[in-house]
Design a protein around this motif. Structure first.
Motif, short mmCIF file in Angstrom:
data_model
loop_
_atom_site.label_atom_id
_atom_site.label_comp_id
_atom_site.label_asym_id
_atom_site.label_seq_id
_atom_site.Cartn_x
_atom_site.Cartn_y
_atom_site.Cartn_z
N ALA A 7 0.84 -1.21 0.00
CA ALA A 7 0.00 0.00 0.00
C ALA A 7 0.87 1.26 0.00
CB ALA A 7 -0.94 -0.01 1.20
N PHE A 8 2.08 1.18 -0.58
CA PHE A 8 3.01 2.30 -0.62
C PHE A 8 2.28 3.55 -1.09
CE2 PHE A 8 6.35 4.99 -2.24
CZ PHE A 8 7.36 4.81 -1.32
N PRO A 9 2.45 4.67 -0.45
CA PRO A 9 3.50 5.11 0.47
C PRO A 9 3.23 4.83 1.95
CG PRO A 9 2.20 7.01 -0.14
CD PRO A 9 1.63 5.82 -0.89
N VAL A 10 2.20 4.06 2.26
CA VAL A 10 2.00 3.60 3.63
C VAL A 10 2.57 2.19 3.70
CG1 VAL A 10 0.35 3.05 5.44
CG2 VAL A 10 -0.05 5.04 3.97
N VAL A 11 3.59 2.02 4.53
CA VAL A 11 4.29 0.74 4.64
C VAL A 11 4.02 0.16 6.01
CG1 VAL A 11 6.56 -0.39 4.60
CG2 VAL A 11 6.09 1.55 3.05
N LYS A 12 3.39 -1.00 6.04
CA LYS A 12 3.12 -1.65 7.32
C LYS A 12 4.41 -2.29 7.83
CE LYS A 12 -1.77 -2.45 6.67
NZ LYS A 12 -2.85 -3.43 6.67
N ILE A 13 4.64 -2.15 9.13
CA ILE A 13 5.84 -2.69 9.75
C ILE A 13 5.46 -3.53 10.96
CG2 ILE A 13 6.18 -0.55 11.07
CD1 ILE A 13 9.21 -1.10 10.95
N GLU A 14 6.10 -4.66 11.09
CA GLU A 14 6.04 -5.47 12.30
C GLU A 14 7.47 -5.53 12.81
OE1 GLU A 14 3.79 -9.11 12.51
OE2 GLU A 14 2.65 -8.50 10.74
N VAL A 41 5.49 6.64 4.87
CA VAL A 41 5.34 6.52 6.32
C VAL A 41 5.27 5.03 6.67
CG1 VAL A 41 4.16 8.74 6.66
CG2 VAL A 41 2.81 6.68 6.25
N LEU A 42 5.70 4.73 7.87
CA LEU A 42 5.60 3.38 8.41
C LEU A 42 4.39 3.32 9.32
CD1 LEU A 42 9.36 3.00 9.33
CD2 LEU A 42 8.18 1.87 7.44
N LEU A 119 -4.38 5.96 9.57
CA LEU A 119 -4.46 6.14 8.12
C LEU A 119 -4.72 7.61 7.76
CD1 LEU A 119 -6.35 2.87 7.17
CD2 LEU A 119 -3.92 3.39 6.83
N ALA A 120 -5.57 8.27 8.55
CA ALA A 120 -5.83 9.69 8.31
C ALA A 120 -4.55 10.51 8.54
CB ALA A 120 -6.95 10.19 9.22
N ASP A 124 -2.32 12.89 6.00
CA ASP A 124 -1.95 14.27 6.35
C ASP A 124 -0.44 14.48 6.23
OD1 ASP A 124 -4.60 14.83 6.84
OD2 ASP A 124 -4.40 14.78 9.04
N VAL A 125 0.33 13.56 6.78
CA VAL A 125 1.79 13.68 6.76
C VAL A 125 2.30 13.65 5.32
CG1 VAL A 125 3.94 12.48 7.36
CG2 VAL A 125 2.15 12.76 9.08
N LEU A 126 1.78 12.75 4.52
CA LEU A 126 2.22 12.66 3.13
C LEU A 126 1.74 13.84 2.31
CD1 LEU A 126 1.72 8.84 2.73
CD2 LEU A 126 3.92 10.05 2.73
N ASP A 127 0.52 14.34 2.55
CA ASP A 127 0.02 15.53 1.86
C ASP A 127 0.86 16.74 2.21
OD1 ASP A 127 -1.99 14.12 0.62
OD2 ASP A 127 -3.59 14.82 1.95
#
Length: 136
Positions: A7-14, A41-42, A119-120, A124-127
């Motif tokens: 789902a880049f630019p949202v990268v899920k991290i464990e 963002v992670l 997610l919101a 915001d951070v990416l915008d």
């Protein structure tokens, strides 16, 4: 560490790698994300208690060396790690850790109460990043 960039630019991290995965594998995937040279963002969805693994001295040393090597790229492209923590008390208790995290990794740790808020906030951070570039 396991990263899912589907789902880049949202990268899920464990944070803790599943059994059988070499910790360096996660850093190799992280490096590949940095070579894209695009902001992201992670997103860490598990509460802090759910991954209470104590990292060995060697794991911490390897992570520190990796961070130093990639410091400029981390600061340039990772716009933050968003941690979902439903407990307000735990979010408050994490405040000192948040400051240390940002200094160590070069990007902020942002605490939110839910996946929806995460997610919101990611949007915001990416915008904000896109707006900053548009002003030049």
């Amino acid at each position: 560490m396991q990263l899912d960039s589907s789902a880049f630019p949202v990268v899920k991290i464990e944070i803790d790698a599943p059994t059988g995965q070499c910790p360096q594998d996660g850093f190799m995937v992280f490096e590949q994300l940095l070579t894209r040279e695009q902001p992201f963002v992670l997103l860490h969805e598990k509460g802090m208690d759910e991954e209470a693994h104590e990292h060995s001295h060697e794991e911490r040393k390897q992570a520190s060396l990796w961070m130093k090597k990639h410091k400029a790229a981390l600061r340039a492209y990772v716009k933050g790690m968003i941690q979902v923590e439903p407990s307000a008390a735990k979010r408050l208790a994490l405040k000192p850790f948040v400051a240390m995290f940002g200094k160590a990794w070069g990007y902020p740790l942002l605490l939110v109460e839910s996946k929806e808020r995460a997610l919101a906030l990611a949007r915001d951070v990416l915008d904000e990043q896109v707006s900053d570039v548009a002003h030049y």
